[in-house]
Enzyme design. Structure first.
Site, PDB file in Angstrom:
ATOM      1  N   GLY A 191      -2.665   9.147  -3.757  1.00 54.89           N
ATOM      2  CA  GLY A 191      -3.968   9.591  -4.277  1.00 54.89           C
ATOM      3  C   GLY A 191      -3.985  10.938  -4.949  1.00 54.89           C
ATOM      4  O   GLY A 191      -4.970  11.305  -5.593  1.00 54.89           O
ATOM      5  N   GLU A 246      -6.338   9.372   9.673  1.00 53.67           N
ATOM      6  CA  GLU A 246      -4.990   9.170  10.235  1.00 53.67           C
ATOM      7  C   GLU A 246      -4.801   9.939  11.532  1.00 53.67           C
ATOM      8  O   GLU A 246      -4.086   9.502  12.423  1.00 53.67           O
ATOM      9  CB  GLU A 246      -3.917   9.536   9.208  1.00 53.67           C
ATOM     10  CG  GLU A 246      -3.914   8.542   8.071  1.00 53.67           C
ATOM     11  CD  GLU A 246      -2.597   8.443   7.328  1.00 53.67           C
ATOM     12  OE1 GLU A 246      -1.589   9.022   7.772  1.00 53.67           O
ATOM     13  OE2 GLU A 246      -2.587   7.758   6.285  1.00 53.67           O
ATOM     14  N   HIS A 306      -8.704   3.965   3.603  1.00 55.33           N
ATOM     15  CA  HIS A 306      -9.013   4.643   4.866  1.00 55.33           C
ATOM     16  C   HIS A 306     -10.518   4.722   5.167  1.00 55.33           C
ATOM     17  O   HIS A 306     -10.904   4.920   6.312  1.00 55.33           O
ATOM     18  CB  HIS A 306      -8.462   6.070   4.836  1.00 55.33           C
ATOM     19  CG  HIS A 306      -6.963   6.145   4.907  1.00 55.33           C
ATOM     20  ND1 HIS A 306      -6.142   5.492   4.022  1.00 55.33           N
ATOM     21  CD2 HIS A 306      -6.142   6.804   5.776  1.00 55.33           C
ATOM     22  CE1 HIS A 306      -4.875   5.746   4.332  1.00 55.33           C
ATOM     23  NE2 HIS A 306      -4.855   6.540   5.389  1.00 55.33           N
ATOM     24  N   CYS A 363      -3.771  -0.911  -2.009  1.00 59.32           N
ATOM     25  CA  CYS A 363      -4.039   0.513  -2.244  1.00 59.32           C
ATOM     26  C   CYS A 363      -5.006   0.665  -3.419  1.00 59.32           C
ATOM     27  O   CYS A 363      -4.735   0.163  -4.517  1.00 59.32           O
ATOM     28  CB  CYS A 363      -2.713   1.200  -2.556  1.00 59.32           C
ATOM     29  SG  CYS A 363      -2.852   2.943  -2.913  1.00 59.32           S
ATOM     30  N   ASN A 364      -6.122   1.353  -3.196  1.00 59.74           N
ATOM     31  CA  ASN A 364      -7.080   1.555  -4.282  1.00 59.74           C
ATOM     32  C   ASN A 364      -6.475   2.360  -5.417  1.00 59.74           C
ATOM     33  O   ASN A 364      -6.706   2.076  -6.587  1.00 59.74           O
ATOM     34  CB  ASN A 364      -8.321   2.292  -3.767  1.00 59.74           C
ATOM     35  CG  ASN A 364      -9.342   1.357  -3.158  1.00 59.74           C
ATOM     36  OD1 ASN A 364     -10.295   0.961  -3.804  1.00 59.74           O
ATOM     37  ND2 ASN A 364      -9.125   0.992  -1.905  1.00 59.74           N
ATOM     38  N   ASP A 377       0.867  -1.178   0.000  1.00 59.59           N
ATOM     39  CA  ASP A 377       0.000   0.000   0.000  1.00 59.59           C
ATOM     40  C   ASP A 377       0.902   1.227   0.000  1.00 59.59           C
ATOM     41  O   ASP A 377       2.103   1.136   0.290  1.00 59.59           O
ATOM     42  CB  ASP A 377      -0.892  -0.004   1.253  1.00 59.59           C
ATOM     43  CG  ASP A 377      -1.767   1.235   1.340  1.00 59.59           C
ATOM     44  OD1 ASP A 377      -2.498   1.520   0.373  1.00 59.59           O
ATOM     45  OD2 ASP A 377      -1.697   1.963   2.353  1.00 59.59           O
ATOM     46  N   SER A 378       0.299   2.383  -0.284  1.00 60.81           N
ATOM     47  CA  SER A 378       1.055   3.630  -0.251  1.00 60.81           C
ATOM     48  C   SER A 378       1.530   3.956   1.171  1.00 60.81           C
ATOM     49  O   SER A 378       2.414   4.781   1.350  1.00 60.81           O
ATOM     50  CB  SER A 378       0.177   4.768  -0.759  1.00 60.81           C
ATOM     51  OG  SER A 378      -1.019   4.828   0.001  1.00 60.81           O
ATOM     52  N   CYS A 399     -11.258   3.348  -0.996  1.00 62.48           N
ATOM     53  CA  CYS A 399      -9.980   3.848  -0.473  1.00 62.48           C
ATOM     54  C   CYS A 399      -9.731   3.110   0.838  1.00 62.48           C
ATOM     55  O   CYS A 399     -10.672   2.851   1.600  1.00 62.48           O
ATOM     56  CB  CYS A 399     -10.071   5.363  -0.233  1.00 62.48           C
ATOM     57  SG  CYS A 399      -8.634   6.043   0.621  1.00 62.48           S
TER      58      CYS A 399
HETATM   59  N1  DGL Z   1      -4.056   3.962   0.103  1.00 62.64           N
HETATM   60  C1  DGL Z   1      -4.655   5.017  -0.682  1.00 62.64           C
HETATM   61  C2  DGL Z   1      -5.866   4.452  -1.435  1.00 62.64           C
HETATM   62  O1  DGL Z   1      -6.465   3.464  -1.027  1.00 62.64           O
HETATM   63  C3  DGL Z   1      -5.053   6.205   0.182  1.00 62.64           C
HETATM   64  C4  DGL Z   1      -3.869   7.032   0.655  1.00 62.64           C
HETATM   65  C5  DGL Z   1      -3.078   7.654  -0.480  1.00 62.64           C
HETATM   66  O2  DGL Z   1      -3.562   8.595  -1.116  1.00 62.64           O
HETATM   67  O3  DGL Z   1      -2.000   7.164  -0.744  1.00 62.64           O
HETATM   68  O4  DGL Z   1      -6.247   4.989  -2.430  1.00 62.64           O
END
Ligand code: DGL
Length: 271
Positions: A43, A152, A187, A73-74, A10-11, A185
């Site tokens: 994102g 967060e 989060h 990560c989406n 993931d990011s 996403c």
């Molecule tokens: N993990 C990212 C997503 O699911 C959200 C955080 C980011 O923007 O990196 O899109």
């Protein structure tokens, strides 16, 4: 039977909301996680950058000889899944396709709303995947960038700042008869309650991470790739920055304390 680990990237720490579901449905599997905390967020970045980062994340994880890679990560799933699949010697499961499929199945032809980062929404990945699933339901998309920092920071999901932000972003949905909303996403599952409250009880909520965990389970089962030993799987996390914050904030996403976290030197993941 395959005892190799499942690799997840993931990011940053958000992908732990996907790992939570993986651990629930596959408790005896070992998991190796890479969180690109030095370069988060993805994102707000361009496709070129997200593809480069996603390929580096996936390549880093290949050193652990996983049996499958999950793009938790989406944004990375939306922008880079084809490239990651092309370069990966093992199967790759993203979160967008399973989320889109579940939405298509549950919508019954009614309107589907997608919530995601700017990059995910701009990519049109969800509407394309919903159409590819043979569903011609109307799809309405909303980018909700403020959700990521709010989650967060650990803001109370029922507190006034979160409620106001959710209401503001979701206002355009009130005039539409939305049947399904996709939490597109990592989060947003932590804001499930206020999102449900804003949309009313009839709206079905799809958590793309939960759907991805189901896909991983059925794919491994189909290919004889499940680890069938009766044991508790291990979890090792690697991050590109700030392991202490990853541990502290990430445990809310994982709903479990995070034990092994290691900082990775850029020379190991930047290609
Ligand atoms: N993990 C990212 C997503 O699911 C959200 C955080 C980011 O923007 O990196 O899109």
């Amino acid at each position: 039977m395959d005892k190799r680990p499942i690799a997840v990237f993931d990011s940053g720490l958000g992908g732990l909301s996907v790992v939570r579901h993986l651990r629930e449905s596959l408790p005896n599997e070992d998991i190796v996680y890479f969180g690109d905390t030095a370069r988060v967020p993805y994102g707000t970045k361009t496709r070129t950058t997200v593809v480069k980062f996603a390929l580096e994340d996936a390549h880093y994880l290949l050193r652990f000889e996983p049996k499958l890679i999950v793009v938790a990560c989406n944004t990375a799933s939306a922008l880079a899944i084809d490239e990651v699949r092309r370069e990966s010697p093992v199967p790759v499961v993203g979160v967008v396709e399973p989320g889109a499929l579940a939405a298509a199945e549950r919508a019954g032809g009614g309107t589907i709303a997608i919530l995601g980062t700017e990059a995910t929404i701009n990519s049109q990945a969800y509407p394309k995947a919903i159409a590819a699933a043979g569903c011609d339901a109307p799809v309405f998309q909303i980018a909700c960038p403020l959700f990521v920092p709010l989650v967060e920071e650990g803001r109370d999901p029922n507190g006034p700042i979160v409620r106001m932000t959710v209401d503001e972003y979701l206002a355009p949905l009130r005039q539409r008869d939305v049947h399904v909303v996709v939490l597109g996403c990592t989060h947003y599952p932590l804001l499930r309650e206020p999102i449900a409250a804003a949309l009313g009880t009839r709206v079905k909520i799809v958590d793309s991470g939960c759907e991805a965990a189901r896909t991983v389970h059925s794919q491994l089962e189909r290919n004889g790739g499940l680890c069938r030993e009766s044991r508790i799987g291990t979890m090792h996390s690697y991050v590109s920055d700030n392991p202490a914050r990853f541990r502290a904030v990430g445990s809310r996403f994982l709903e479990h304390p995070i034990e092994h976290v290691e900082l990775v030197d850029p020379e190991h993941y930047i290609r």
